[in-house]
Motif scaffolding. Structure first.
Motif, mmCIF file in Angstrom:
data_model
loop_
_atom_site.group_PDB
_atom_site.id
_atom_site.type_symbol
_atom_site.label_atom_id
_atom_site.label_comp_id
_atom_site.label_asym_id
_atom_site.label_seq_id
_atom_site.Cartn_x
_atom_site.Cartn_y
_atom_site.Cartn_z
ATOM 1 N N ALA A 101 -2.996 -7.988 -3.386
ATOM 2 C CA ALA A 101 -2.799 -8.738 -2.144
ATOM 3 C C ALA A 101 -1.397 -9.325 -2.043
ATOM 4 C CB ALA A 101 -3.845 -9.848 -2.033
ATOM 5 N N ALA A 102 -0.793 -9.707 -3.187
ATOM 6 C CA ALA A 102 0.465 -10.457 -3.162
ATOM 7 C C ALA A 102 1.713 -9.604 -3.332
ATOM 8 C CB ALA A 102 0.439 -11.536 -4.248
ATOM 9 N N ASP A 103 1.610 -8.446 -3.972
ATOM 10 C CA ASP A 103 2.788 -7.661 -4.347
ATOM 11 C C ASP A 103 2.932 -6.442 -3.438
ATOM 12 O OD1 ASP A 103 4.651 -5.921 -5.650
ATOM 13 O OD2 ASP A 103 4.293 -6.976 -7.536
ATOM 14 N N ALA A 104 3.948 -6.462 -2.582
ATOM 15 C CA ALA A 104 4.133 -5.386 -1.601
ATOM 16 C C ALA A 104 4.398 -4.042 -2.271
ATOM 17 C CB ALA A 104 5.284 -5.734 -0.657
ATOM 18 N N GLN A 105 5.147 -4.033 -3.361
ATOM 19 C CA GLN A 105 5.442 -2.767 -4.025
ATOM 20 C C GLN A 105 4.192 -2.179 -4.670
ATOM 21 O OE1 GLN A 105 8.156 -2.746 -7.388
ATOM 22 N NE2 GLN A 105 8.978 -0.771 -6.747
ATOM 23 N N VAL A 106 3.384 -3.031 -5.280
ATOM 24 C CA VAL A 106 2.127 -2.552 -5.857
ATOM 25 C C VAL A 106 1.242 -1.971 -4.758
ATOM 26 C CG1 VAL A 106 -0.032 -3.290 -6.951
ATOM 27 C CG2 VAL A 106 2.156 -4.053 -7.870
ATOM 28 N N ARG A 107 1.159 -2.647 -3.621
ATOM 29 C CA ARG A 107 0.359 -2.128 -2.505
ATOM 30 C C ARG A 107 0.872 -0.770 -2.055
ATOM 31 N NH1 ARG A 107 0.949 -7.295 -0.466
ATOM 32 N NH2 ARG A 107 2.308 -6.612 1.221
ATOM 33 N N ARG A 108 2.178 -0.627 -1.959
ATOM 34 C CA ARG A 108 2.770 0.625 -1.490
ATOM 35 C C ARG A 108 2.435 1.772 -2.443
ATOM 36 N NH1 ARG A 108 7.285 -1.315 -0.400
ATOM 37 N NH2 ARG A 108 8.350 -1.024 -2.380
ATOM 38 N N VAL A 109 2.626 1.535 -3.740
ATOM 39 C CA VAL A 109 2.363 2.591 -4.712
ATOM 40 C C VAL A 109 0.862 2.875 -4.809
ATOM 41 C CG1 VAL A 109 2.552 3.225 -7.150
ATOM 42 C CG2 VAL A 109 4.476 2.138 -5.991
ATOM 43 N N PHE A 110 0.048 1.826 -4.722
ATOM 44 C CA PHE A 110 -1.400 2.031 -4.754
ATOM 45 C C PHE A 110 -1.845 2.857 -3.558
ATOM 46 C CE2 PHE A 110 -5.865 1.050 -4.476
ATOM 47 C CZ PHE A 110 -6.262 0.955 -5.794
ATOM 48 N N GLN A 111 -1.254 2.583 -2.395
ATOM 49 C CA GLN A 111 -1.598 3.352 -1.204
ATOM 50 C C GLN A 111 -1.201 4.817 -1.369
ATOM 51 O OE1 GLN A 111 0.709 2.711 2.410
ATOM 52 N NE2 GLN A 111 -1.166 2.807 3.632
ATOM 53 N N ILE A 112 -0.020 5.053 -1.902
ATOM 54 C CA ILE A 112 0.416 6.434 -2.129
ATOM 55 C C ILE A 112 -0.532 7.130 -3.096
ATOM 56 C CG2 ILE A 112 2.244 7.877 -3.111
ATOM 57 C CD1 ILE A 112 4.228 5.655 -2.172
ATOM 58 N N ALA A 113 -0.872 6.450 -4.189
ATOM 59 C CA ALA A 113 -1.691 7.055 -5.232
ATOM 60 C C ALA A 113 -3.112 7.351 -4.778
ATOM 61 C CB ALA A 113 -1.720 6.146 -6.458
ATOM 62 N N THR A 114 -3.616 6.571 -3.818
ATOM 63 C CA THR A 114 -5.009 6.748 -3.410
ATOM 64 C C THR A 114 -5.175 7.449 -2.068
ATOM 65 O OG1 THR A 114 -5.019 4.519 -2.426
ATOM 66 C CG2 THR A 114 -5.791 4.722 -4.707
ATOM 67 N N GLN A 115 -4.143 7.413 -1.218
ATOM 68 C CA GLN A 115 -4.305 7.955 0.129
ATOM 69 C C GLN A 115 -3.305 9.042 0.504
ATOM 70 O OE1 GLN A 115 -4.149 4.622 2.845
ATOM 71 N NE2 GLN A 115 -5.704 3.470 1.726
ATOM 72 N N LYS A 116 -2.252 9.208 -0.292
ATOM 73 C CA LYS A 116 -1.164 10.086 0.138
ATOM 74 C C LYS A 116 -0.918 11.265 -0.806
ATOM 75 C CE LYS A 116 0.269 7.292 3.557
ATOM 76 N NZ LYS A 116 0.527 7.676 4.952
ATOM 77 N N VAL A 117 -1.860 11.558 -1.697
ATOM 78 C CA VAL A 117 -1.601 12.591 -2.694
ATOM 79 C C VAL A 117 -2.753 13.584 -2.744
ATOM 80 C CG1 VAL A 117 -2.598 11.200 -4.564
ATOM 81 C CG2 VAL A 117 -0.991 13.019 -5.124
ATOM 82 N N GLU A 118 -2.409 14.858 -2.929
ATOM 83 C CA GLU A 118 -3.388 15.915 -3.178
ATOM 84 C C GLU A 118 -3.122 16.463 -4.572
ATOM 85 O OE1 GLU A 118 -2.586 18.628 -0.001
ATOM 86 O OE2 GLU A 118 -4.048 17.692 1.332
ATOM 87 N N TYR A 119 -4.180 16.664 -5.343
ATOM 88 C CA TYR A 119 -4.006 17.094 -6.728
ATOM 89 C C TYR A 119 -3.896 18.612 -6.812
ATOM 90 C CZ TYR A 119 -5.411 12.313 -7.761
ATOM 91 O OH TYR A 119 -5.489 10.944 -7.825
ATOM 92 N N VAL A 120 -2.774 19.140 -6.373
ATOM 93 C CA VAL A 120 -2.536 20.578 -6.397
ATOM 94 C C VAL A 120 -1.198 20.859 -7.072
ATOM 95 C CG1 VAL A 120 -3.917 21.017 -4.332
ATOM 96 C CG2 VAL A 120 -1.485 20.476 -4.091
ATOM 97 N N ASP A 121 -1.066 22.103 -7.561
ATOM 98 C CA ASP A 121 0.181 22.583 -8.142
ATOM 99 C C ASP A 121 0.734 21.608 -9.185
ATOM 100 O OD1 ASP A 121 -0.040 24.790 -6.483
ATOM 101 O OD2 ASP A 121 1.046 23.806 -4.859
ATOM 102 N N GLU A 122 1.965 21.119 -8.978
ATOM 103 C CA GLU A 122 2.582 20.276 -9.999
ATOM 104 C C GLU A 122 1.970 18.893 -10.084
ATOM 105 O OE1 GLU A 122 6.026 20.043 -6.958
ATOM 106 O OE2 GLU A 122 3.950 20.776 -6.825
ATOM 107 N N MET A 123 1.068 18.571 -9.132
ATOM 108 C CA MET A 123 0.417 17.271 -9.153
ATOM 109 C C MET A 123 -0.849 17.269 -9.998
ATOM 110 S SD MET A 123 2.600 15.681 -7.450
ATOM 111 C CE MET A 123 1.792 14.108 -7.337
ATOM 112 N N ALA A 124 -1.202 18.392 -10.606
ATOM 113 C CA ALA A 124 -2.406 18.452 -11.433
ATOM 114 C C ALA A 124 -2.328 17.465 -12.598
ATOM 115 C CB ALA A 124 -2.619 19.870 -11.954
ATOM 116 N N ALA A 125 -1.139 17.307 -13.169
ATOM 117 C CA ALA A 125 -0.968 16.370 -14.279
ATOM 118 C C ALA A 125 -1.170 14.923 -13.817
ATOM 119 C CB ALA A 125 0.425 16.526 -14.892
#
Length: 224
Positions: A101-125
């Motif tokens: 709730a308090a850290d904007a950078q954590v929110r941004r990265v959490f959003q990317i990690a949970t809503q903006k990524v597909e686990y394909v190709d080089e993202m399998a790792a």
């Protein structure tokens, strides 16, 4: 001179990671190339490849830099080993919600990690890293819940791992739903109340008043 070169390299690496956060959040991970990130960072694509072997490597570095709340919180639990396990657990889960709730950078990265990524190709790792982080967090929750069960602070069943899965799902679900619409509810207030309600449901049932004395009273078999 060597020190200045190292500082410059670290500054360039940080600039690339900053750009990756912005571009990933705006366009999604699959729709972003290393060339896009290089342009946003104001560096050459060669500079990006000098620091990161591929997009998956860059993505993991971006996550590691801010240390996602569940990962960081789990790592710090060892320092609280002297506290009652249920209190440690409560503080840990509250800390996760407060950090997001308090850290904007954590929110941004959490959003990317949970809503903006597909686990394909080089993202399998990256998928494996997420799974390992989840396994580690569940293990920490299960350890604290098991210790609370052994002390009699919470009910002895279901098993601690099942309880850990439920708690993890509760907190993770709260965060993900809040990220979709932050105006819908206050993550810190609503989330902490939800955690308290969940933990209250794990407390042992209260023993009826006087029940212990009735059990300990000897039975009288007739006569005087």
């Amino acid at each position: 001179m060597a020190r200045r070169t190292k500082e410059e390299a670290l500054a360039t690496r940080g600039r690339i990671l900053d750009a990756a956060e912005r571009v990933f959040q705006a366009h999604g991970v699959s729709n972003t190339s290393l060339h896009n990130i290089a342009l946003a960072a104001g560096v050459t694509r060669g500079a990006v490849y000098w620091h990161f072997k591929d997009k998956g490597d860059l993505f993991n570095a971006m996550m590691a830099r801010v240390c996602l709340p569940m990962e960081e919180g789990a790592a710090g639990l060892a320092a609280a080993a002297a506290s009652p396990p249920l209190e440690t657990l409560r503080a840990h889960l509250r800390g996760i919600l407060e950090r997001v709730a308090a850290d904007a950078q954590v929110r941004r990265v959490f959003q990317i990690a949970t809503q903006k990524v597909e686990y394909v190709d080089e993202m399998a790792a990256v998928r494996e890293r997420h799974l390992q982080m989840r396994r580690d967090h569940l293990a920490v929750l299960a350890r604290l819940l098991r210790a609370a069960q052994q002390r009699g602070d919470i009910v002895p069943a279901p098993p601690a791992r099942q309880l850990a899965i439920g708690l993890h799902a509760l907190v993770d679900g709260l965060i993900q739903n809040w990220m979709l619409d932050p105006a819908n509810f206050a993550l810190r207030a609503v989330g902490c109340r939800a955690v308290e309600t969940h933990l209250a449901g794990l407390l042992p049932p209260a023993r009826p008043a006087g029940s212990a004395s009735r059990r300990s009273r000897p039975r009288v078999h007739g006569g005087k």
